[in-house]
Each structure stands twice: as structure tokens, then as C-alpha cells.
Scaffold this active site. Structure first.
Site, short mmCIF file in Angstrom:
data_model
loop_
_atom_site.label_atom_id
_atom_site.label_comp_id
_atom_site.label_asym_id
_atom_site.label_seq_id
_atom_site.Cartn_x
_atom_site.Cartn_y
_atom_site.Cartn_z
N ASP A 42 -13.65 0.32 -11.24
CA ASP A 42 -14.35 0.95 -12.34
C ASP A 42 -15.78 0.43 -12.49
O ASP A 42 -16.70 1.19 -12.72
CB ASP A 42 -13.59 0.81 -13.66
CG ASP A 42 -13.22 -0.63 -14.01
OD1 ASP A 42 -13.53 -1.55 -13.23
OD2 ASP A 42 -12.60 -0.83 -15.08
N ASP A 76 -19.54 -5.80 -11.97
CA ASP A 76 -20.16 -6.60 -13.02
C ASP A 76 -20.73 -7.86 -12.37
O ASP A 76 -21.75 -7.81 -11.70
CB ASP A 76 -19.10 -6.90 -14.07
CG ASP A 76 -19.65 -7.42 -15.38
OD1 ASP A 76 -20.69 -8.09 -15.36
OD2 ASP A 76 -19.03 -7.20 -16.42
N ASP A 101 -11.84 -0.80 -20.80
CA ASP A 101 -11.20 -1.08 -22.08
C ASP A 101 -11.77 -2.31 -22.77
O ASP A 101 -12.51 -3.09 -22.20
CB ASP A 101 -9.71 -1.32 -21.84
CG ASP A 101 -9.43 -2.65 -21.17
OD1 ASP A 101 -8.62 -3.42 -21.70
OD2 ASP A 101 -10.02 -2.93 -20.11
N PHE A 130 -21.43 -4.39 -22.49
CA PHE A 130 -19.99 -4.22 -22.40
C PHE A 130 -19.67 -2.76 -22.71
O PHE A 130 -20.03 -2.25 -23.77
CB PHE A 130 -19.26 -5.14 -23.39
CG PHE A 130 -17.79 -5.22 -23.11
CD1 PHE A 130 -17.31 -6.14 -22.20
CD2 PHE A 130 -16.91 -4.35 -23.73
CE1 PHE A 130 -15.94 -6.21 -21.91
CE2 PHE A 130 -15.55 -4.41 -23.45
CZ PHE A 130 -15.07 -5.34 -22.54
#
Length: 182
Positions: free
Chosen positions: A99, A102, A162, A155
Site C-alpha cells: 500500500d 514509507d 488504516d 499519516f
């Protein structure tokens, strides 16, 4: 009541980019075969939509649980690779689907484990890439990286991403602003 999120990427833009990525990856992999390794749980929506847009590619779909977040805080990388059968990795082209890229630690750990199984090649498709969040000491060890969207280091939630298991089902990507005051 304050909203817990601010929309960042709408559903139409998400679907258009995933369609384009499906076309790009179909052209790159031809008819396959490839082994995809989708990182649970965040990449489920992206994986399903992406692979449906690649119907001519022969895919062996695998899943791997990897996590590094508790709330909004990065923590220790945990990878459960008991679903990775060397028979579908060794000498096969592998596409890791995640996904978000980071810090790079999770993708680095997964790519390293897959490389240990001697694949023909390892690439990754990530829906989101956070600009400036990667740690320099982590080489991703990939033959290619395919990115859906570049975003700032915030974030985000939605479309599989989520906050403590919540907001995965949003049809868009949003910046998480904290819990509502409801």
C-alpha cells in the site's frame, strides 16, 4: 463534530491511476507468469483492483503479513512469511504489492527474504510513496519500483490503509487528523 480525516486522493483519481498501473505492468510482464506477494492487510484493496486490471498476465497470488505501525508510530518490523513457498519464488519473476512505501524498512525486509529464495527478478508496486520518509541506510534491493502516487510525509488512511484497524474501507485516501470528538 471534527472529521478524523482530510481527503487527499479521491476515488476517481485512485481508480484511474490503478487502471494505468495495471496497463503498465501488463505490458512489462507480458503473459507472465509472475508471482505476486501482497502485503497484508493494507494492500488488499490495491492488490485486488490492480490484478483485476491485468487479466492477460498469469499470476500466482501469495500473501504475506508485514507490519511496522502501532497507531501512528513506526515500530519494529514484523514479517510472517510462512505463506512464501520457495517453489513459486525460485526462478520466478516476483512482484511485491504494498500500500505504501514509507521508511522503506518493510519493503526492504520483504525483498531481502524473497531474494534469499533466488527469484528471477524482484519488482514492487506501491500505491503511495511518501517523499522524504525513506531511511538512507535501507537499499530496497529491487529491479524496479512502480509507484501510483507521490505524497508528502503525512499519516494517511483509506483504500486499505488504516489507523489501528479502522478506516481501511474508505473509498479514498485521506490525511488522518486524529479521532473525532464525538
Amino acid at each position: 463534530m471534527a472529521s478524523p480525516h482530510t481527503p487527499l486522493i479521491g476515488p476517481d483519481a485512485l481508480h484511474a491511476r490503478v487502471d494505468a498501473m495495471g496497463d503498465e505492468l501488463s505490458a512489462r510482464f507480458g503473459g507472465g507468469p509472475i508471482t505476486t506477494v501482497s502485503l497484508l492487510s493494507g494492500a488488499v484493496f490495491f492488490t485486488a483492483d490492480l490484478l483485476r486490471r491485468m487479466p492477460e498476465v498469469r499470476v500466482d497470488m501469495r500473501f504475506l503479513r508485514a507490519s511496522s505501525y502501532r497507531g501512528t508510530t513506526r515500530g519494529e518490523i514484523k514479517v510472517r512469511d510462512d505463506q512464501l513457498d520457495p517453489a513459486v519464488i525460485t526462478d520466478h519473476r516476483v512482484l511485491i504489492i504494498d500500500d505504501i512505501l514509507d521508511s522503506g524498512q518493510t519493503l526492504h525486509a520483504v525483498a531481502r527474504r524473497i531474494r534469499d529464495m533466488a527469484p528471477a527478478g524482484v519488482e514492487a508496486a506501491v500505491l503511495l510513496h511518501k517523499r522524504g520518509a525513506q531511511r538512507a541506510e535501507f537499499a530496497l534491493d529491487l529491479d524496479a519500483l512502480h509507484v501510483g502516487f507521490e505524497i508528502d510525509d503525512e499519516f494517511v488512511i483509506g483504500y486499505g490503509l488504516d489507523y489501528d484497524g479502522r478506516y481501511r474501507n474508505l473509498d479514498h485516501i485521506a490525511v488522518y487528523n486524529g479521532e473525532s470528538t464525538r
